[in-house]
Every structure is written in structure tokens, then in C-alpha cells.
Design a protein around this motif. Sequence first.
Motif, mmCIF file in Angstrom:
data_model
loop_
_atom_site.group_PDB
_atom_site.id
_atom_site.type_symbol
_atom_site.label_atom_id
_atom_site.label_comp_id
_atom_site.label_asym_id
_atom_site.label_seq_id
_atom_site.Cartn_x
_atom_site.Cartn_y
_atom_site.Cartn_z
ATOM 1 N N ASN A 1 37.378 13.773 59.408
ATOM 2 C CA ASN A 1 38.094 14.180 58.195
ATOM 3 C C ASN A 1 37.311 13.556 56.834
ATOM 4 O OD1 ASN A 1 40.737 15.646 58.479
ATOM 5 N ND2 ASN A 1 40.712 14.293 60.300
ATOM 6 N N VAL A 2 36.669 12.501 56.897
ATOM 7 C CA VAL A 2 36.015 11.746 55.736
ATOM 8 C C VAL A 2 34.952 12.513 55.111
ATOM 9 C CG1 VAL A 2 34.911 9.611 55.143
ATOM 10 C CG2 VAL A 2 36.723 9.469 56.672
ATOM 11 N N LEU A 3 34.543 13.244 55.855
ATOM 12 C CA LEU A 3 33.449 14.147 55.198
ATOM 13 C C LEU A 3 33.818 14.874 54.233
ATOM 14 C CD1 LEU A 3 31.495 15.055 58.483
ATOM 15 C CD2 LEU A 3 30.772 13.194 56.980
ATOM 16 N N ASP A 4 35.021 15.651 54.320
ATOM 17 C CA ASP A 4 35.479 16.561 53.431
ATOM 18 C C ASP A 4 36.211 15.772 52.525
ATOM 19 O OD1 ASP A 4 34.588 18.903 54.534
ATOM 20 O OD2 ASP A 4 36.168 19.419 55.415
ATOM 21 N N ILE A 5 36.954 14.763 52.753
ATOM 22 C CA ILE A 5 37.373 14.028 51.709
ATOM 23 C C ILE A 5 36.530 13.468 50.739
ATOM 24 C CG2 ILE A 5 38.979 11.670 51.283
ATOM 25 C CD1 ILE A 5 40.099 12.177 54.068
ATOM 26 N N GLU B 1 33.496 1.433 46.731
ATOM 27 C CA GLU B 1 35.053 1.036 46.259
ATOM 28 C C GLU B 1 35.732 2.488 46.282
ATOM 29 O OE1 GLU B 1 35.933 -1.311 43.211
ATOM 30 O OE2 GLU B 1 34.660 -2.998 44.072
ATOM 31 N N GLN B 2 35.126 3.470 45.705
ATOM 32 C CA GLN B 2 35.594 4.867 45.264
ATOM 33 C C GLN B 2 35.771 5.783 46.663
ATOM 34 O OE1 GLN B 2 36.904 5.353 42.324
ATOM 35 N NE2 GLN B 2 37.523 7.312 43.219
ATOM 36 N N VAL B 3 34.787 5.469 47.371
ATOM 37 C CA VAL B 3 34.858 6.097 48.600
ATOM 38 C C VAL B 3 36.336 5.853 49.361
ATOM 39 C CG1 VAL B 3 34.250 6.320 51.182
ATOM 40 C CG2 VAL B 3 32.657 6.380 49.117
ATOM 41 N N LEU C 1 29.834 12.748 63.496
ATOM 42 C CA LEU C 1 30.415 11.785 63.515
ATOM 43 C C LEU C 1 29.607 10.291 62.907
ATOM 44 C CD1 LEU C 1 32.546 9.937 64.695
ATOM 45 C CD2 LEU C 1 31.298 10.013 67.017
ATOM 46 N N ILE C 2 28.185 10.716 63.441
ATOM 47 C CA ILE C 2 27.358 9.518 62.918
ATOM 48 C C ILE C 2 27.313 9.672 61.420
ATOM 49 C CG2 ILE C 2 25.037 9.156 62.631
ATOM 50 C CD1 ILE C 2 24.764 10.289 65.593
ATOM 51 N N GLU C 3 27.397 10.623 60.796
ATOM 52 C CA GLU C 3 27.262 10.694 59.135
ATOM 53 C C GLU C 3 28.729 10.006 58.629
ATOM 54 O OE1 GLU C 3 26.934 14.274 57.159
ATOM 55 O OE2 GLU C 3 27.009 13.453 55.213
ATOM 56 N N ALA C 4 29.823 10.430 59.241
ATOM 57 C CA ALA C 4 31.093 9.761 58.984
ATOM 58 C C ALA C 4 31.130 8.242 59.066
ATOM 59 C CB ALA C 4 32.280 10.623 59.658
ATOM 60 N N MET C 5 30.819 7.833 60.213
ATOM 61 C CA MET C 5 30.557 6.432 60.557
ATOM 62 C C MET C 5 29.768 5.569 59.460
ATOM 63 S SD MET C 5 30.613 6.265 64.873
ATOM 64 C CE MET C 5 30.833 4.284 64.588
ATOM 65 N N THR C 6 28.652 6.258 59.193
ATOM 66 C CA THR C 6 27.751 5.617 58.218
ATOM 67 C C THR C 6 28.412 5.406 56.736
ATOM 68 O OG1 THR C 6 25.868 6.884 59.166
ATOM 69 C CG2 THR C 6 25.518 6.084 57.075
ATOM 70 N N ILE C 7 29.113 6.613 56.655
ATOM 71 C CA ILE C 7 30.038 6.496 55.253
ATOM 72 C C ILE C 7 30.950 5.397 55.231
ATOM 73 C CG2 ILE C 7 31.624 7.919 53.851
ATOM 74 C CD1 ILE C 7 30.050 10.578 54.490
ATOM 75 N N GLY D 1 37.006 15.404 47.449
ATOM 76 C CA GLY D 1 37.980 14.517 46.748
ATOM 77 C C GLY D 1 39.185 14.503 47.804
ATOM 78 N N GLY D 2 39.645 13.077 47.656
ATOM 79 C CA GLY D 2 40.747 12.779 47.961
ATOM 80 C C GLY D 2 42.180 13.750 47.682
ATOM 81 N N ALA D 3 42.098 14.018 46.587
ATOM 82 C CA ALA D 3 43.333 14.734 46.009
ATOM 83 C C ALA D 3 43.282 16.048 46.352
ATOM 84 C CB ALA D 3 43.169 14.690 44.434
ATOM 85 N N ALA D 4 42.334 16.793 46.612
ATOM 86 C CA ALA D 4 42.125 18.083 47.331
ATOM 87 C C ALA D 4 42.671 18.074 48.701
ATOM 88 C CB ALA D 4 41.018 18.713 47.041
ATOM 89 N N TYR D 5 42.383 16.982 49.371
ATOM 90 C CA TYR D 5 42.852 16.873 50.754
ATOM 91 C C TYR D 5 44.294 16.699 50.874
ATOM 92 C CZ TYR D 5 42.681 15.297 55.437
ATOM 93 O OH TYR D 5 42.713 15.320 56.905
#
Lengths: 555, 308, 592
Positions: free
Chosen positions: C400-404, C224-226, C287-293, C408-412
Motif C-alpha cells: 500500500n505504501v507505494l501508492d501512498i 520524515e515526509q514519507v 515488495l522489495i521497493e516498498a521495503m526499501t522505502i 499522497g496520503g490524503a488521496a489514500y
Amino acid sequence: MVGLATVFGAGGGTSSYKEIEETDVILLWGSNAREAHPIFFHHLMKGLDNGARMYAVDPRRTSSSKFADAWLGLSVGTDIAMANAVAREIIHNGWVNQAFIDHSTTGYEAFAESVESYTLEVAEQITGVPGSAIAEMAKAYATAEKAQILWTLGITEHHNAVDNVLSLCNLALLTGHIGTWGSGLVPLRGQNNVQGGGDMGSLPNKLPGFQNVTDPEARAKFEAVYGVPIPPENGIHLTLMFEAMERSEIKAAYVIGENPADSEADVQHARKLLSGLDTLVVQDIFMTRTAELADVVLPASVGWAESEGTVTSSERRVQRVRAAVTPPGEARHDQDIIGELARRMGYDWGQPTSEDLWEELRALSPLHGGMTYARLEDEGGLQWPCPDLDHPGSPFLHGWLWEDDLGGRAGAPFSVVEHEGPKEQLTEAFPLRLTTGRSLDSYNTGVQSGGYDNPIRYGDALDMNPVDAAALELADGETVKVSSPRGSVEMPIRVQPDIPEGLTFTTFHFPELVDINVLTNDAWDKRSGTSEFKAASIRVEKLPSSDHTPQLQDS
Amino acid sequence: MTAVESTTAKSANGMTETLVTIQVDGRPVSIPEGGTILDACSKAGVSTPTLCYAENLTPVNVCRVCVVEVENSRTLVPSCSRVAEEGMVVQTDSERVRHSRKMVIEFLDTSVDLSQTTAPTSNEAGGRNLADWAAEYGADSSRYGPAPQTMDEEVKIQDNLYIRDYDKCVLCYKCVEACGDDAQHTFAIAVSGRGFGARISTEFDVSLPDSACVYCGNCVAVCPTNALQFKTEFDLREANNWREEEQSVTRTVCSYCGVGCNLELHVQDDTIVKVTSPNDHSVTSGHLCIKGRFGWQYVQPTIQRKPS
Amino acid sequence: MADLHLTADRATTAESVAVDAALAAIGVDSALVMEDERLVRGGTHRRHARRHALLPALHALQTESGWISPGGLNYVAEVLQVPPAEAYGVASFYEMFRVDEAPGHDDDVVHVCVDAPCLEFAEAKIASLEAEGKHVHRSPCLGQCDRANANDGPALFIQGRQKANSVPADAPSLAGELWPLPQKHEPGLKLLKRVGRVDPTSLDSYVAMDGYKALARAFELGAEQVIEEVATSGLMGRGGAAFPTGIKWRGVAGADGEQKHIVANADESEPGTFKDRTIMENDPFALIEAMTIAGFAVGATKGWIYIRGEYPLATARLESAIEQARAAGFLGTAIAGAKSISFDLEVRRGAGAYICGEETALFNSLEGFRGEPRQKPPFPTTHGLFQQPTAINNPETLLNVLDIVTDGGAAYAASGTEGSNGQKLFCLSGHVTAPGTYEVEFGPTLREMIDVAGGVTGGELKAVLLGGAAGSFVGPDLFDMPLTMEATRAAGASLGSGVIMAFNEHTDFEAVCIRIAEFFKNESCGQCVPCRVGAVRQHELLIRSKGKVMNGELQLLEDMDRVMKDASICGLGHTASTAVRSAISLGLIGAN
């Protein structure tokens, strides 16, 4: 009809077509509805698309069975062994609907005992189908919320047809898959008005509306309207009529819209009997082979396109047929012909319209009481029973089984039925099983469907497994000699991987090309009068010559 | 039409169903939940042109002639498939709607032969046909240059039951649906190719007799442009003897198996010229098999009633 | 269908072997199983469950025989129980499948890109290839626009017969050279930080450069937090539609459905676009890591990468990366040590169809149907792949999700501009000194971006095609516009997929526009009337008016644009006229 009537008191399919679109499990048993009842199959395919699972029980891997999650290819005539094993499996796994059994059925104990010997192993041995698949089908059927069993002539064209039907009824009683929307027992009718014929009393033991000939009260009601006494004894069915002809007890016959000289099993025998009658009157729309044997032929108009009236479908829906074109030549409406005959016999019935006749029926048959022509028109037909004008008709039957009070009725009886197998055993002389059925584009003896040409017609051919064909060194399309204990015909073969080894199949649509009922067995069921078209034993022989024109041979 | 206050109503089977109310051209219309904007238009008495829509098929919303304007929707919306949602505000006759409908008709008229698209193509009783709609919207097909690309197809006559004239085909997908999972489940035809080159076709364009076709004729029955025609009709048209206005249509029941399919016999000169089935009948939903559709020829007075 | 009817044509042994291997590779067995002579399993449900294998099977046939032969098609139809007419309808939909035994079917086929910027070099190359006896296919954009120049000519792609497809320009990469990122290793790169530095064939190399740290962080945050972080970040889709990713994911997470899917839309076919190829070839594990997330966040256990068929190197890199990740426990069940988390991935190749970049067309294509878009609603979040809840994102978006997740979303959200958060990849091509994929924090103007790529070549900058063929031409008045979502929207343009295709003053804009019109005509799926016919009529109009579109024709063009925008099913029709009309308004073509 006899089987369903025995159990439930009414000889009609229990369910509406629409219900199969919403059911969960379908057992398609001895029916190739994809070809024989194509528009019903549309409803069935909707059910599959909606998620229903289907098991097809059929000796052949038919086009219908290819839609099934599993095809169970039982040996011809072993349906009871299969059904009883399914029943035993349901009982042993506790999948029975005990409350339904206790409240709405009779004879459970005796039945449960009778199926005890039909273990999966025994069933596998008799039917040829792996026991695990039978168990799987039993579980799927019994544990489904809604389930239907459908059958056609694969169940009824056997010498023990009624027992076959009863064995399927038992499964519905065990599980309570009857009398509710989406569950039921559905025999698909082969002719557009075979249900309607029964409705109208064209059965040896019934008056219109399935009222018993032997019931004095019912007779009195009819006698009051007809103004003549009605013989109190049951009549006899077609098969017994032929036996009576053989004993010369029947000397005259009036055949309306039936072609027994092509359609009867062991047809050469039937032709001999018809030819031997003192008088044969045939009323038909065609100059059929039977008509050719007749002393008098009464040309009739086509029921569905040249006359007014009603027919009843497999879902008990009474619908109007109407005249669209003028009958040719001297052809007249059936009711005019019969009325004219009556007049010559001294009874003037006047000139009733078909609606007049229908109104008389409505007054006499409670099943049809609420069905006026106007309602049939407005409501797209009505499903019986429809006792009064406010009744909407009955999408499904036997809801009473679920009522708290059965209204003094005893409940539906289980039936103890045992496996017998086909009358005609395979022998060294006749080692192959022959079964018959329909193809999509043709119909019965072809008198109607012969009138149009189409690209998918392949004519009659004997379907054989590639292994059997190879053993006889036969090529696809080769003309062979096919013999049963009753006679021989010549016909081409179609090599077909979908038909199991040892089994052969053909249609019966082209009697002038291949007189297939020369081969079929006229062993018949004592209760229904239906002959065992589905199981003859035959021999296939390679022909020496290159003569490829199929022709009839004397036996 | 007056506003319906309650949000529930009794349906035919006695079940209570929820109603949704939307505005069609400023007037409130209530229809059962799950119904489409087109249903609401019909209820409101608003006539809507349709080509690819049929009551007995799943809407594919490809012809786009039924589009309407829905408030807060960026693009126009196909009324045939879009489910009505409570409070929707729909315009059926705005300038945007009229423009798109006109353009769709012009696009089709410059591409295919619409001369036999004479059947009503609207949801109103005794409805308007495509030519009426073209006039209504002022369609002008002359402005597309001297030789706009057309379907340019020869008539395919491969048997005696029906013909295919893809010069008249608007690619409405109805035949594909009827042959496929909306009815027959035979899948003898599909859309092949892409873009303007798309065609309704068997595999590798093999002839119908070589294909999976089982000649139920359900494709013919749903074709809105006569690209698919019964051979009987085609022959009469070729002979300039197709007189639809003189034909009678009689409803009866098929003479073959016991399913009880309703037939409509189209009769001209006391002769059956084609057979259809009513879309609104519970048994067939308008669909038949080969026997019901074509197996009537023995009734014809020109044929001796004798098995062949 | 279940009661299948086949013609008499039979597959060759090689064809059936090739199909069997393709099906085995994706774990699909026959739709019909004869368990016993008297027991056959099959039917409607089994058939439906195997339909998605159709495209891989057709690829196998095409590679084996150079076309989809009738016998081969029958074999596929039988094994999968797909009606042959439907299989043919699917095969004939795609550019890479031939359904006739045309010349060249028995050899490799060289696809030559004829879209801008390759357009000006294409015909010369085709002539020389044909002179060499090669079989040439004129192809829409091959996603190698950065490689088009006077020396190297247009982009090429080789469709191999009885061997894998290939791209000649991939040779150095295949030899192990790292990709020469035009921005080198500027500090501040986030999306491209590993590109050109990490070994794309090695999981160890990826892990050594902070790989799989984001996934670990995601597990700490919880699903949920992600989603919350992604929503906070304000990340918007980078495929062209700019839909907020957080809202999309929340929709999928909240949708009913036992099986949910993550789909990476790697069908990068918008002319002028090649950024996703850059990522997938050079940093596939990201890409694979981001999709896994993404799968973890929305509760999807199945991921799919639908990649365009003309990207053989990216496909191979992804497939190898998936295998390594699976072997190392980063995919499969109990991934990265999290017992309850399952996620696995499959790569599926497109077969040449621009329309399959439209998300619902992509679903149909992946499911084994023609790549025709579906009418929305319903939306993919509830009715996506196999009609199940699906989050479909562009690879760049996912990256982009990796850095988010890590920062954190706020930094992004604090980076970029008011309306455009974070980093953006731009595909610079055409008349610029150093074409390529460039990453910037949202903010620079169009002119600044062109300067980043070394400035204009061959003369003055006349116009830029912004956003690809579906975008629009912009002229000097907008060269100082910041390349943000909000600024482009205000100017009536769109960033689209980040295409910046520069054209100097000597450009033959009539040829470019006619080719754009032809592109849409060729790529329209044909389903809806406005697009099917409108795209043809627009092309005819441009040819008919020989670049001098005026008066009545202008009105007609506008009328056609309106119906395509208003009444087409999908974005292809909506945008098919945009570029041409913008060229007219800028005076690049038409009345003087």
C-alpha cells in the motif's frame, strides 16, 4: 599475596566479584576459573553478557579461554615477556594514564626504560603469540574505561611467581586500572580460606591483620593481650621448612589440614624428609598420606560443617561457617585440640567459643575491627578493611591512589622485572613441557572430592596435542610412561586438540592413582615460597606391554 | 501502608533513586523505578502465587499464575515481569484475575503430578503453596473428562546425583535458565518439541552423563515441583523417610575453592541430605558448582574419612 | 556454549558441505577462527553474532539427510558454537525438521493440507498417495486454499530430499505462464495492478510498469515526509492486528539504536490466507521497493523477508528479484543513486510453525531461537529483531505504501470508508465458484464479495469463516455486513488477514471445528500454560462431546476461552477458542 603487598601494601584481591559484571575489558591471565572458580566465573559471564571483551592468556586453550574474544596461547613461563611487551605497547602509543602515574606511582622512568627491549617482535619470539594480538590486547586494556586483570596459579606457581604478579601490577599502574569500581587486580584464591589464613597471620612474617612481626609496636600490642613475648624475627615458609628438614635443622613438625606428602612438588623427596623427622604430628579430618607418616594423628572436625568460625574469600569477604552435623568418633574442633595441647604444655586458655576468639582478633586487627558476628550474619559477610562498627566494609581496595592527598604515602611503585623462563629447560631427554591444574569436579589432592562419585570425573590423564601423540604413535586413552628428571609415573593420555604442541597437562587430584608430583619441579620463588608446579620438563614413552593399570614406579 | 509523598529515596548504596507509585487494590505503593508489579505487590503486602518466577532468574512469565488486572490493558498482565509504570492501577483479586489463576492451576493439575509442589509458591513470608492457592480459587480438576492428556513420563535415573521426573514438570523454564544464561551457561538442557509435547531435554534426549551437564545442580535448586530432585532426597522419599519438617538448615561456606560460596546444609538425622545456596547472597545468587552442591559426602558419618 | 560439549556423533561429508554452503550463502563464517596455533578468536560475542545462521543451517541438514541427524547437529553446533541441546530444541520446534530417523526420511515427503477447505479432500488424497508408496505428512494450511477443489484435491507441498522443495501446482508459473488473476485486469486495481501482467522474474519488466517510481518520489519527499504521508493515509496493518502503520514507523524512526530493521512478515500461515503469496510470486519487486522505502523512512539499513518455508516459488522469485535489484543498484549502498542511503535485504525461510507469524516469535525464529513469542511490552519499535528498533509489516501493508507515496496520503485517506481507508485484499476460498485473491476498495459486504467470486457452490451458503482459524464463523445475519474494520468490530468479528472461507449447507461443521481445535493444539508453541494446556483441553472437549457441546461442557469451554484470552502471552492463545465458540453460538455445532 607477596606481589600485591609489595606494590600496594595489602595482600588481597582489589575488587568485588560484582565489579566484573560491570567492567569493560577482562584479561584472564593464567586462570581456568571456569573450572577452578566456577561461581566467580558466573559473575564473569554476566560481564561478558553485559558486553565486556575478554582476552585469555594461557598456555592451554582452557574451557575459560573459550569464552574469550581471543585466546593468546603463550609458552609456559613467558608471562613477564608478554606483560612487559604489553606495557611497552601502552607506553609507545601514549595510552598511559600520565596524571595517575605522576600523582600515584613511583619508579615509572626506570620501568619504562626496562621494558624498552620487549618489542612485539621479541615478545612474539619468546611467548609464541603473534605480536599483533599482544598489541591488540594492550590497546583494549589500556583504552578501556574499566578493566580488570584476573589470575590464578598460572601466574603464581612459578619459580619467579612474585615477578609475574609484579609484571601485571605494572600494567594497572600504567593505566590507572586500580582503585576504582570495575577496575582492579584480582588473584583468585585456590582454597576456601587461603585468604583468611593470611588475614589471621598464618604467614611467616605477619601477625593477624597483616601486621609485621618485625614491628615492635605491633608485637607489643599482641604481647599485651597474649601475655607472652612474641619472637621478633620472621619465621620461615613451607618450602624453607623442607630445606631446613633436609639440613636437619627442623626435627619435628605439626601439620594441620595440609597434605604435603601428596601436594609438594618433587613429592618423593618431600616424603623422604617427612619420614625422616623425629616427630611428626598431623591434625586432619582425613587419614591422609601425610597422616600415615605421622607419629601422632589428631582427628579434627570438619571446619565448615562441624565447627563454628569464619573464613575469608577471594574478595576479602569474611563469612561465618557453622556446625550443622556432629563430628564423628573422637574428632574434635581444631580450637579444642590446640587448647588441649596448650593445657598439657601448661597454659590454660579455658574454653573460649569461636566468637570469643573472634572478639580478641577484632580488638587486635584494625582490618577486622568492625566485623562482629552479628554483622557478619546480618550483612552476608563483610569485606575488609572494616575498621569500625559503622564501616560498611570495602568492596574495592586502593581508592587512596585517587585521592588528592596520598596521606604521606609514596604512591605505588613500578617494579622492574625481567623475563627468565622456567627453571627447567626442555632438553632432548625431556622434550615436552608439563603443566598442572584443576578439573571442575575435583579438588587438590582429592581427599575431599574423592568422597563423591560423579559422571564427569575422568581421573588423571595426560592431555597431549594430537600431533605429539601421533609422533609417539599413541592412541587416546593409552597408558604411557611419563618421566621427569625426578621420577616416572604411568598414566593414560587424553588426546586433546585444545592443548598446543609441545605442551602436556594433567590434574593432581588422584595421587593414589597417579603420583603426579613425583614429576613436578620444586624450584621455588624466594619471596613467596611457591614451587614451580606449572613448568616441568618431561618425556613420554610408549609402554611395550598391555598392562593398563597405572602404578607408581621408583625413580 | 501509607502513601509515599516523595518520588525519590535513598537506596542502600546512598544513590538517590527515582520511585514510581502505582495503585494496588486501591492503595498507593511506591517502589524504585524499574521494579515490577510483583515487587509492588510484595511491598503492599499482597500475596501473589508464582511458579516460574524466581528472584535469581530473569522472569520468563510463562506460567501465568501471577497475572493481575491492569487498567486499560486488554488482557491480564504477568506481574512478575511487567515493569511498574507511574500511575498504573492494578487489581490482584478481581473476578478476572481469580478466574485465570484458578484455570491455570486446573490446567496444571490435570496435566502433571503436583503432589510434591509443596514449597511456597508466593511472595509472602512463609507463603502459601500451590494447594493453598488451588483452595483459595476453588480449582476443580474433575471437570476435564475421564482421561485428560498428561505429561506421562517415566522417572529418569541416570546417575547418583539427581533424578528427573518429567511427570512433575510444569515447563516453567527455570532449569533451562539456570543451566543457561542466567547462571551456569552450560546449556545442557533446553525446551524441545512444541505445544503440549514440549519437554525439557538434552539433545536427542541423550542421557545426562552423555550430555553437556556438569552437575552443578542449579536446575534442581530452582525446580518448583520436584521434577528435578537430588538423588539423596529421591531415595529418602522412595523409602518413605523424607521428613522435611524435621530437617534443620544451617548456613555455612563451601570448603573448596576460595570464592566463598554460601551453602545451606539441610540435615536430617545428623546427616546432610541436600545442599542449597541462598538466592539473596551476592556471591552465589543461589547457584553452586558440582563441588559445593555434591562434594559434601565425605562429611557423612557413614563414610570412612579416607580418600577413595 | 563457549565450552561446548558434543556427543561422539560426526556429520557425513555431505552434511558438512551442505551446511558450509548454506552458511556461505548468508555470509556467515565459523564462530571460531584459528589465526595461529597460539591465537584463536571466538567467545561469547562472536558466537552471539552468528546465532541467526542456525535456521538456514538446519534447513541445509534437513534437505541433505531428510532429518536432523545427531552428527549433523553436532557439526552445526560446533561451527556456530550453539549448544547442541539448544540447537535440538530449535530443530524440534519446527514442522519441517525431523529429529528422528523416521520412515521416509530418505525420500521426498508430500505434505498434504488437512485444514479447511482442503479438509474434505484430504483423506482420499492421502490414501491414494500412500497407495503409491509416497511418504505423507499431514500438514496445517499450506496457503493454497484457492487451489482446493474436488478435481485437484487438497493443497500439496513436496519437501525434497537432496533437492529443492516444490509445489506441484507451481508448474505453470515455473514454465513462464503469468498468473491468471481471477479479477483479470479490472481497472482500479492498485495492489494487484501488475499481478498477471508483469514478468515477476524481470526487473526491466517491473520498471517498465512504473516500478521504482515510488522510491524516487520518496527520496524527493524525504524520510520524515514519507512517514507523514503514511500517517495521513490512515493505513492500518493488514496482517490481522490493524495497527496504524504511520505510528509504528514513527516509533521506529524515533527510537534509539544504531541499527534498525525492516521486516516483512511473510510467514503467511493463518488458515485460509494466501494473498501475500499472490503478491510475492507475481510482483516480488513491489515488495522489495516498498521495503526499501520503509527502510529509508525509518532509517533502517537492513531488511529481512521472513517467508514461510512452504512457499518455494515466492522464495525463489524474491531471492532472484533481490539479486537483480542489488545488481542494478536498487539495493546495497548508495541505492538508486542516493549516496547516503543504504539498504539491503535478505530472505529467511521459516520451517513450518504457525506461531512464527506472531511478530516477536518471528524475531526469535529469525535470530536462531525457538519461535516463542515474547511478552510485550517492550514493543518491536524499540526492542525488535536482535533487540533493535524494528518496523515489522505484512507484505500487503507494505505494498500500500507505494501508492501512498506516489499519490499522497490524503488521496489514500479519501478512498475506502470512514474507518477503513484504501484497498484491501481478500482471500476467497471454500464453497465459492472462483476462489482466489481479490482486491477491492473497502466497502463491499460479505455477500457482495462472495458474489465477486462467483457465488456459492454446492448449495446454500450456511456460514463464512471470516478472518481465518483465528477469526470467527459468521452466519446469515451478518452476510450483508460491510467488510470494514469498523463494521466487523461492531459485530464482534474481525477481518483478520482477509480470509473469507465459505461453507455451504452440507458442511460437516463438527469435523471443521475439531480440526480447528486440533490446529491450535498442534500450533501452540507450548510456552504459556493457558494456551499449551487450554488448546489440548478444548480439543479433548470437542472430541469427548462429539459435537454436542452443552450444559457443563459449555461452561468449561467458556472458562477455557476466558483464560486463554486473558492470560496467554500472544494472539494464538487469545484467539484459539474464538472460531469454535462462534460455531456453537451459530448452532453450527452443539446443542440443537
